[in-house]
Design a protein around this motif. Sequence first.
Motif, short mmCIF file in Angstrom:
data_model
loop_
_atom_site.label_atom_id
_atom_site.label_comp_id
_atom_site.label_asym_id
_atom_site.label_seq_id
_atom_site.Cartn_x
_atom_site.Cartn_y
_atom_site.Cartn_z
N LYS A 170 47.50 42.54 43.77
CA LYS A 170 46.95 43.71 42.90
C LYS A 170 47.06 45.05 43.37
O LYS A 170 47.39 46.03 42.74
CB LYS A 170 45.33 43.42 43.02
CG LYS A 170 44.49 44.54 42.05
CD LYS A 170 42.83 44.29 42.26
CE LYS A 170 42.17 45.45 41.89
NZ LYS A 170 40.82 45.29 41.84
N VAL A 203 48.79 48.15 41.13
CA VAL A 203 48.32 49.20 40.98
C VAL A 203 49.16 50.43 41.58
O VAL A 203 49.35 51.56 40.91
CB VAL A 203 46.87 49.30 41.53
CG1 VAL A 203 46.33 50.94 41.60
CG2 VAL A 203 45.84 48.71 41.01
N LYS A 226 47.34 44.13 33.27
CA LYS A 226 45.86 44.18 33.20
C LYS A 226 45.44 45.49 33.69
O LYS A 226 44.33 46.22 32.94
CB LYS A 226 45.42 43.14 34.17
CG LYS A 226 43.95 43.09 34.06
CD LYS A 226 43.51 42.04 35.12
CE LYS A 226 41.90 41.98 35.28
NZ LYS A 226 41.52 40.80 36.32
N TYR A 227 45.95 46.08 34.64
CA TYR A 227 45.48 47.46 35.18
C TYR A 227 46.15 48.71 34.67
O TYR A 227 45.96 49.72 35.20
CB TYR A 227 45.39 47.20 36.63
CG TYR A 227 44.74 46.31 37.32
CD1 TYR A 227 43.28 46.53 37.28
CD2 TYR A 227 44.98 45.17 37.87
CE1 TYR A 227 42.55 45.36 37.87
CE2 TYR A 227 44.34 44.21 38.42
CZ TYR A 227 43.12 44.40 38.33
OH TYR A 227 42.22 43.47 38.96
N THR A 228 47.14 48.67 33.88
CA THR A 228 47.51 49.79 33.08
C THR A 228 46.85 50.09 31.90
O THR A 228 46.48 49.21 31.03
CB THR A 228 49.00 49.39 32.55
OG1 THR A 228 50.09 49.05 33.56
CG2 THR A 228 49.55 50.65 31.95
N ASP A 229 46.46 51.38 31.89
CA ASP A 229 45.50 51.94 30.81
C ASP A 229 46.50 52.08 29.70
O ASP A 229 46.98 53.10 29.34
CB ASP A 229 44.62 53.16 31.30
CG ASP A 229 43.79 53.67 30.25
OD1 ASP A 229 43.49 52.94 29.23
OD2 ASP A 229 43.10 54.65 30.50
N HIS A 239 52.57 50.50 28.05
CA HIS A 239 52.94 49.79 29.35
C HIS A 239 54.30 50.06 30.01
O HIS A 239 54.94 50.99 29.58
CB HIS A 239 52.91 48.26 29.06
CG HIS A 239 51.57 47.78 28.46
ND1 HIS A 239 50.67 47.38 29.70
CD2 HIS A 239 51.09 47.51 27.22
CE1 HIS A 239 49.54 46.96 28.96
NE2 HIS A 239 49.76 47.06 27.67
N LYS A 270 49.10 41.49 36.50
CA LYS A 270 48.23 42.40 36.95
C LYS A 270 48.75 43.79 36.81
O LYS A 270 47.89 44.64 36.37
CB LYS A 270 48.00 42.34 38.75
CG LYS A 270 47.05 41.24 38.76
CD LYS A 270 47.06 40.80 40.25
CE LYS A 270 46.02 39.55 40.50
NZ LYS A 270 46.30 38.93 41.89
N ILE A 302 45.50 54.06 35.48
CA ILE A 302 45.15 53.04 35.84
C ILE A 302 43.80 52.53 35.18
O ILE A 302 42.84 53.46 34.83
CB ILE A 302 44.48 52.87 37.50
CG1 ILE A 302 45.78 53.34 38.21
CG2 ILE A 302 43.88 51.60 37.99
CD1 ILE A 302 47.03 52.55 38.09
N LYS A 303 43.52 51.18 34.72
CA LYS A 303 42.56 51.03 33.88
C LYS A 303 41.34 50.29 35.00
O LYS A 303 41.63 49.16 35.64
CB LYS A 303 42.59 49.90 32.73
CG LYS A 303 41.56 49.35 31.94
CD LYS A 303 42.20 48.70 30.67
CE LYS A 303 42.99 47.66 30.86
NZ LYS A 303 43.36 46.96 30.02
N GLU A 304 40.25 50.44 35.02
CA GLU A 304 39.21 49.76 35.58
C GLU A 304 38.96 48.61 35.06
O GLU A 304 38.52 48.59 34.01
CB GLU A 304 37.97 50.82 35.91
CG GLU A 304 38.16 52.12 36.54
CD GLU A 304 38.98 51.83 38.02
OE1 GLU A 304 38.35 50.90 38.74
OE2 GLU A 304 39.47 52.85 38.41
N CYS A 305 38.98 47.46 35.91
CA CYS A 305 38.56 46.12 35.40
C CYS A 305 37.43 45.39 36.17
O CYS A 305 37.40 45.59 37.55
CB CYS A 305 39.88 45.40 35.50
SG CYS A 305 41.09 45.76 34.19
#
Length: 229
Positions: free
Chosen positions: A212, A216, A24-27, A34, A21, A226-229
């Motif tokens: 999650k 974040v 996944k949520y790192t832009d 990363h 996660k 933060i990347k919106e998923c």
Amino acid sequence: MKIAGVLGGMGPIATIDLLNKIVKYTDAKKDSDHIHTLVDNYTEIPDRTAYILGQGENPEQHLIDSALKLEAMGASFIVMPCNTAHYFYEKVCGAVKIPFINMIDEVAKELNDIKKVGLLATKGTYKGHIYENIFNRYGIDVKIPPIDMQEIVTDLIYRVKEGKDDIDQVPIDQVLDYFSSLGIDKIILGCTELPVAFRRLEIEGEFLDPTKILAVSTIKLIGKKIKEC
């Protein structure tokens, strides 16, 4: 550059879920975008629930040792993807000089104006009042299922820990229906194996995923987007 330290191994699937996660949520557009992460996947930490229920070895010193190891390795702060282990948060926090992010507190902040939630968790988390002790400060009422339904939640959690494929045989819907009968539509998946189980079972609803939320929070503390998923 800040480095995140993950006090893991409780269990390893939950630790991997947090790391997934975070990624996944790192832009991020490339590897270097990363987060630099140090992980102690310390699977030998004694069972937290067993100790809280008076049936096992005290894991406190193991948790402290792991935190000190992460600090010595250069972690800027520590996160711990295990709800029940937060029973020992104050002692571990006091043993290190770097910040130790409290996952339960991060979940409370996420609730905003919601004042009543349901909690799915281990018996250790229930008995230790791990959520109630923090949520009370925010004026949030925590509802837990009756004993027989706690057994259902426990069964689901430990089947995930054991890597079993038959988790669909656990009647977790009974517990969700119980919360629905109380008019509760916000439910915390308060054991880090539960988001894994709910994803595999394709259960949808108004669930709060502490893993999650912690991921974040970790990204924000590092200073990444933060990347919106």
